[in-house]
Design a protein around this motif. Structure first.
Motif, PDB file in Angstrom:
ATOM      1  N   ARG A  67       5.367  10.619  -7.300  1.00 46.19           N
ATOM      2  CA  ARG A  67       4.126   9.889  -7.588  1.00 46.19           C
ATOM      3  C   ARG A  67       4.143   8.507  -6.935  1.00 46.19           C
ATOM      4  O   ARG A  67       3.142   8.062  -6.360  1.00 46.19           O
ATOM      5  N   LYS A  68       5.286   7.846  -6.988  1.00 50.81           N
ATOM      6  CA  LYS A  68       5.408   6.519  -6.380  1.00 50.81           C
ATOM      7  C   LYS A  68       5.303   6.617  -4.855  1.00 50.81           C
ATOM      8  O   LYS A  68       4.648   5.795  -4.211  1.00 50.81           O
ATOM      9  N   VAL A  69       5.946   7.628  -4.276  1.00 55.45           N
ATOM     10  CA  VAL A  69       5.892   7.826  -2.822  1.00 55.45           C
ATOM     11  C   VAL A  69       4.450   8.047  -2.366  1.00 55.45           C
ATOM     12  O   VAL A  69       3.986   7.449  -1.379  1.00 55.45           O
ATOM     13  N   LEU A  70       3.736   8.912  -3.064  1.00 52.63           N
ATOM     14  CA  LEU A  70       2.343   9.194  -2.715  1.00 52.63           C
ATOM     15  C   LEU A  70       1.473   7.954  -2.846  1.00 52.63           C
ATOM     16  O   LEU A  70       0.541   7.744  -2.053  1.00 52.63           O
ATOM     17  N   GLY A  71       1.780   7.124  -3.821  1.00 49.23           N
ATOM     18  CA  GLY A  71       1.046   5.875  -3.996  1.00 49.23           C
ATOM     19  C   GLY A  71       1.253   4.927  -2.826  1.00 49.23           C
ATOM     20  O   GLY A  71       0.311   4.266  -2.363  1.00 49.23           O
ATOM     21  N   HIS A  72       2.492   4.880  -2.320  1.00 53.13           N
ATOM     22  CA  HIS A  72       2.789   4.033  -1.162  1.00 53.13           C
ATOM     23  C   HIS A  72       2.052   4.525   0.088  1.00 53.13           C
ATOM     24  O   HIS A  72       1.552   3.716   0.888  1.00 53.13           O
ATOM     25  N   ILE A  73       1.996   5.833   0.258  1.00 57.26           N
ATOM     26  CA  ILE A  73       1.290   6.410   1.412  1.00 57.26           C
ATOM     27  C   ILE A  73      -0.195   6.052   1.361  1.00 57.26           C
ATOM     28  O   ILE A  73      -0.792   5.638   2.367  1.00 57.26           O
ATOM     29  N   LYS A  74      -0.783   6.190   0.186  1.00 56.45           N
ATOM     30  CA  LYS A  74      -2.208   5.867   0.014  1.00 56.45           C
ATOM     31  C   LYS A  74      -2.470   4.391   0.302  1.00 56.45           C
ATOM     32  O   LYS A  74      -3.432   4.036   0.998  1.00 56.45           O
ATOM     33  N   TYR A  75      -1.582   3.532  -0.191  1.00 59.46           N
ATOM     34  CA  TYR A  75      -1.739   2.094   0.022  1.00 59.46           C
ATOM     35  C   TYR A  75      -1.590   1.734   1.492  1.00 59.46           C
ATOM     36  O   TYR A  75      -2.335   0.902   2.019  1.00 59.46           O
ATOM     37  N   CYS A  76      -0.652   2.381   2.169  1.00 62.17           N
ATOM     38  CA  CYS A  76      -0.421   2.114   3.595  1.00 62.17           C
ATOM     39  C   CYS A  76      -1.656   2.470   4.414  1.00 62.17           C
ATOM     40  O   CYS A  76      -2.080   1.694   5.286  1.00 62.17           O
ATOM     41  N   LYS A  77      -2.243   3.608   4.149  1.00 63.11           N
ATOM     42  CA  LYS A  77      -3.439   4.027   4.882  1.00 63.11           C
ATOM     43  C   LYS A  77      -4.577   3.016   4.707  1.00 63.11           C
ATOM     44  O   LYS A  77      -5.247   2.634   5.672  1.00 63.11           O
ATOM     45  N   ALA A  78      -4.773   2.593   3.469  1.00 60.82           N
ATOM     46  CA  ALA A  78      -5.847   1.641   3.187  1.00 60.82           C
ATOM     47  C   ALA A  78      -5.597   0.305   3.892  1.00 60.82           C
ATOM     48  O   ALA A  78      -6.528  -0.329   4.409  1.00 60.82           O
ATOM     49  N   ASP A  79      -4.320  -0.106   3.945  1.00 60.44           N
ATOM     50  CA  ASP A  79      -3.982  -1.377   4.589  1.00 60.44           C
ATOM     51  C   ASP A  79      -4.195  -1.315   6.093  1.00 60.44           C
ATOM     52  O   ASP A  79      -4.644  -2.289   6.709  1.00 60.44           O
ATOM     53  N   ILE A  80      -3.896  -0.168   6.676  1.00 65.54           N
ATOM     54  CA  ILE A  80      -4.126   0.018   8.117  1.00 65.54           C
ATOM     55  C   ILE A  80      -5.611  -0.077   8.430  1.00 65.54           C
ATOM     56  O   ILE A  80      -6.026  -0.727   9.401  1.00 65.54           O
ATOM     57  N   VAL A  81      -6.425   0.569   7.619  1.00 65.81           N
ATOM     58  CA  VAL A  81      -7.883   0.535   7.822  1.00 65.81           C
ATOM     59  C   VAL A  81      -8.397  -0.898   7.768  1.00 65.81           C
ATOM     60  O   VAL A  81      -9.244  -1.306   8.569  1.00 65.81           O
ATOM     61  N   THR A  82      -7.892  -1.678   6.836  1.00 68.39           N
ATOM     62  CA  THR A  82      -8.309  -3.074   6.711  1.00 68.39           C
ATOM     63  C   THR A  82      -7.878  -3.899   7.921  1.00 68.39           C
ATOM     64  O   THR A  82      -8.639  -4.715   8.439  1.00 68.39           O
ATOM     65  N   PHE A  83      -6.652  -3.664   8.401  1.00 65.90           N
ATOM     66  CA  PHE A  83      -6.084  -4.457   9.502  1.00 65.90           C
ATOM     67  C   PHE A  83      -6.641  -4.048  10.863  1.00 65.90           C
ATOM     68  O   PHE A  83      -6.802  -4.888  11.751  1.00 65.90           O
ATOM     69  N   GLN A  84      -6.939  -2.770  11.047  1.00 66.87           N
ATOM     70  CA  GLN A  84      -7.456  -2.230  12.314  1.00 66.87           C
ATOM     71  C   GLN A  84      -6.562  -2.606  13.513  1.00 66.87           C
ATOM     72  O   GLN A  84      -6.981  -3.329  14.437  1.00 66.87           O
ATOM     73  N   PRO A  85      -5.315  -2.095  13.539  1.00 66.28           N
ATOM     74  CA  PRO A  85      -4.394  -2.444  14.628  1.00 66.28           C
ATOM     75  C   PRO A  85      -4.752  -1.763  15.944  1.00 66.28           C
ATOM     76  O   PRO A  85      -5.407  -0.717  15.962  1.00 66.28           O
ATOM     77  N   ASP A  86      -4.273  -2.355  17.037  1.00 65.47           N
ATOM     78  CA  ASP A  86      -4.403  -1.720  18.351  1.00 65.47           C
ATOM     79  C   ASP A  86      -3.382  -0.600  18.502  1.00 65.47           C
ATOM     80  O   ASP A  86      -3.594   0.333  19.285  1.00 65.47           O
TER      81      ASP A  86
END
Length: 371
Positions: A67-86
């Motif tokens: 459950r914790k691992v899946l939570g980290h994955i979800k958070y990472c995806k959302a953070d990438i969307v916010t940051f919009q890296p090259d």
């Protein structure tokens, strides 16, 4: 340009920090956001999550913390969307990173991977996923390029970053080091029990069980930056055992021998030319699963790169006091040590020259700039 780097564990933090330095040299306007540790944080950029918060060892431990691992994955995806890296740069840590890479590729992000997952060790079928999800792969082990070629995937061999990390470290003054850490003048045997609590718990007690058989030597535990002394203290029952945290390279540079948990540390120890015994013990469930999917002849990077047994590996039941005493005695023998030094020299030649981080940063920057 904007770079999003995802690493895990102490070794990923080390290699990630050196890659960041190289990226800043290539791109003076680099904006870097990352998952890593204190070394990466010291270079600059913005730390999203420290690797200490997501360390799980083995299959069973990951399942228990799913459950914790899946939570980290979800958070990472959302953070990438916010940051919009090259570009997203993945460093090792395949269980987490390949899940993010699959999603990231579907979202049209550039995906680059530094330090290949060990697909050559098990589940080679993951190569097909890597081909689908990863735009560019930068390998640090000499046999990986030929391995990927069998699957029609062209990768870059950039050299091994440990060559640079060790060459660029400040030289240690032995007298000052011993004085600072209350060490005697006896020769040192370094104990490297790993960085995760689970592996330290499995390994350190056995390593310490041979102390009384080598009274002419001083045993020193290399504490990982991810753990504090209070955790290690429960294993230390004798006054002649020392503990030094986050100074592994300095300790290895002064050591006569080492007992080392399988992983990157085996290669680091070899590059410092320290005779070693490789140790590995996991939970019964994790070990039984690993035995069924890992197809390699060896577990240590030293033996894998050399494609023969250079250092002794004590795995699972073989990691016991009797065997450890025997093998430690062997590597303290002058003839055995001389042969190990020659083997270690050959190993270093196979790893290529310096510049892995610079090579990788240049390739990444040029790929983005020319895309």
């Amino acid at each position: 340009m904007k770079y999003y780097i995802i690493s895990g564990e102490a070794s990923g933090d080390l290699h990630g920090s050196n890659l960041m330095k190289a990226l800043y040299k290539q791109d003076s306007k680099a904006d870097i956001r990352f998952w890593g540790g204190n070394l990466m944080k010291s270079v600059g950029g913005d730390l999203v999550m420290h690797y200490k918060e997501r360390q799980f060892m083995g299959f069973s431990e990951v399942i228990l913390n799913l459950r914790k691992v899946l939570g980290h994955i979800k958070y990472c995806k959302a953070d990438i969307v916010t940051f919009q890296p090259d570009v997203i740069i993945f460093i090792d840590n395949s269980g987490f990173n390949l899940r993010i890479a699959k999603w990231a590729k579907a979202q049209k992000y550039r995906t680059h991977y530094y330090i290949s997952p060990q697909v050559w060790a098990s589940r080679a079928s993951r190569v097909e996923k890597i081909k689908l999800y990863i735009d560019a792969m930068y390998c640090i082990l000499p046999f990986e390029k030929a391995f990927y070629k069998k699957y029609d995937y062209d990768v870059h061999f950039v050299g091994h970053p440990l060559i640079d990390a060790i060459a660029n470290r400040p030289q240690v003054n032995e007298h000052n080091f011993r004085k600072t850490h209350n060490l005697s003048g006896q020769p040192i045997i370094a104990l490297l029990p790993g960085s995760r609590k689970q592996e330290i718990t499995k390994m350190l007690g056995v390593m310490l069980s041979v102390v009384d058989d080598f009274k002419d030597y001083q045993f020193v535990i290399a504490g990982a930056p991810s753990q504090d002394f209070h955790f290690y203290k429960t294993f230390i029952k004798k006054n002649n055992i020392q503990f030094i945290s986050n100074k592994t390279y300095d300790l290895l540079s002064l050591s006569s021998a080492a007992l080392v948990t399988s992983g990157t540390a085996t290669l680091e120890t070899a590059l410092f030319k320290v005779p070693q015994v490789v140790c590995y013990k996991a939970s019964s469930i994790s070990y039984q699963i690993a035995k069924r999917i890992i197809t390699l002849k060896f577990i240590s990077l030293v033996n894998l790169i050399m494609d023969r047994e250079v250092v002794t590996e004590l795995i699972q039941a073989d990691l016991n006091t009797k065997r450890l005493k025997k093998e430690l005695t062997a590597i303290l023998n002058p003839e055995k040590r001389e042969q190990l030094f020659l083997d270690y020299y050959e190993l270093e030649q196979k790893l290529g020259g310096r510049g892995a981080s610079d090579n990788t940063a240049k390739l990444i920057y040029n790929a983005i700039k020319n895309d």
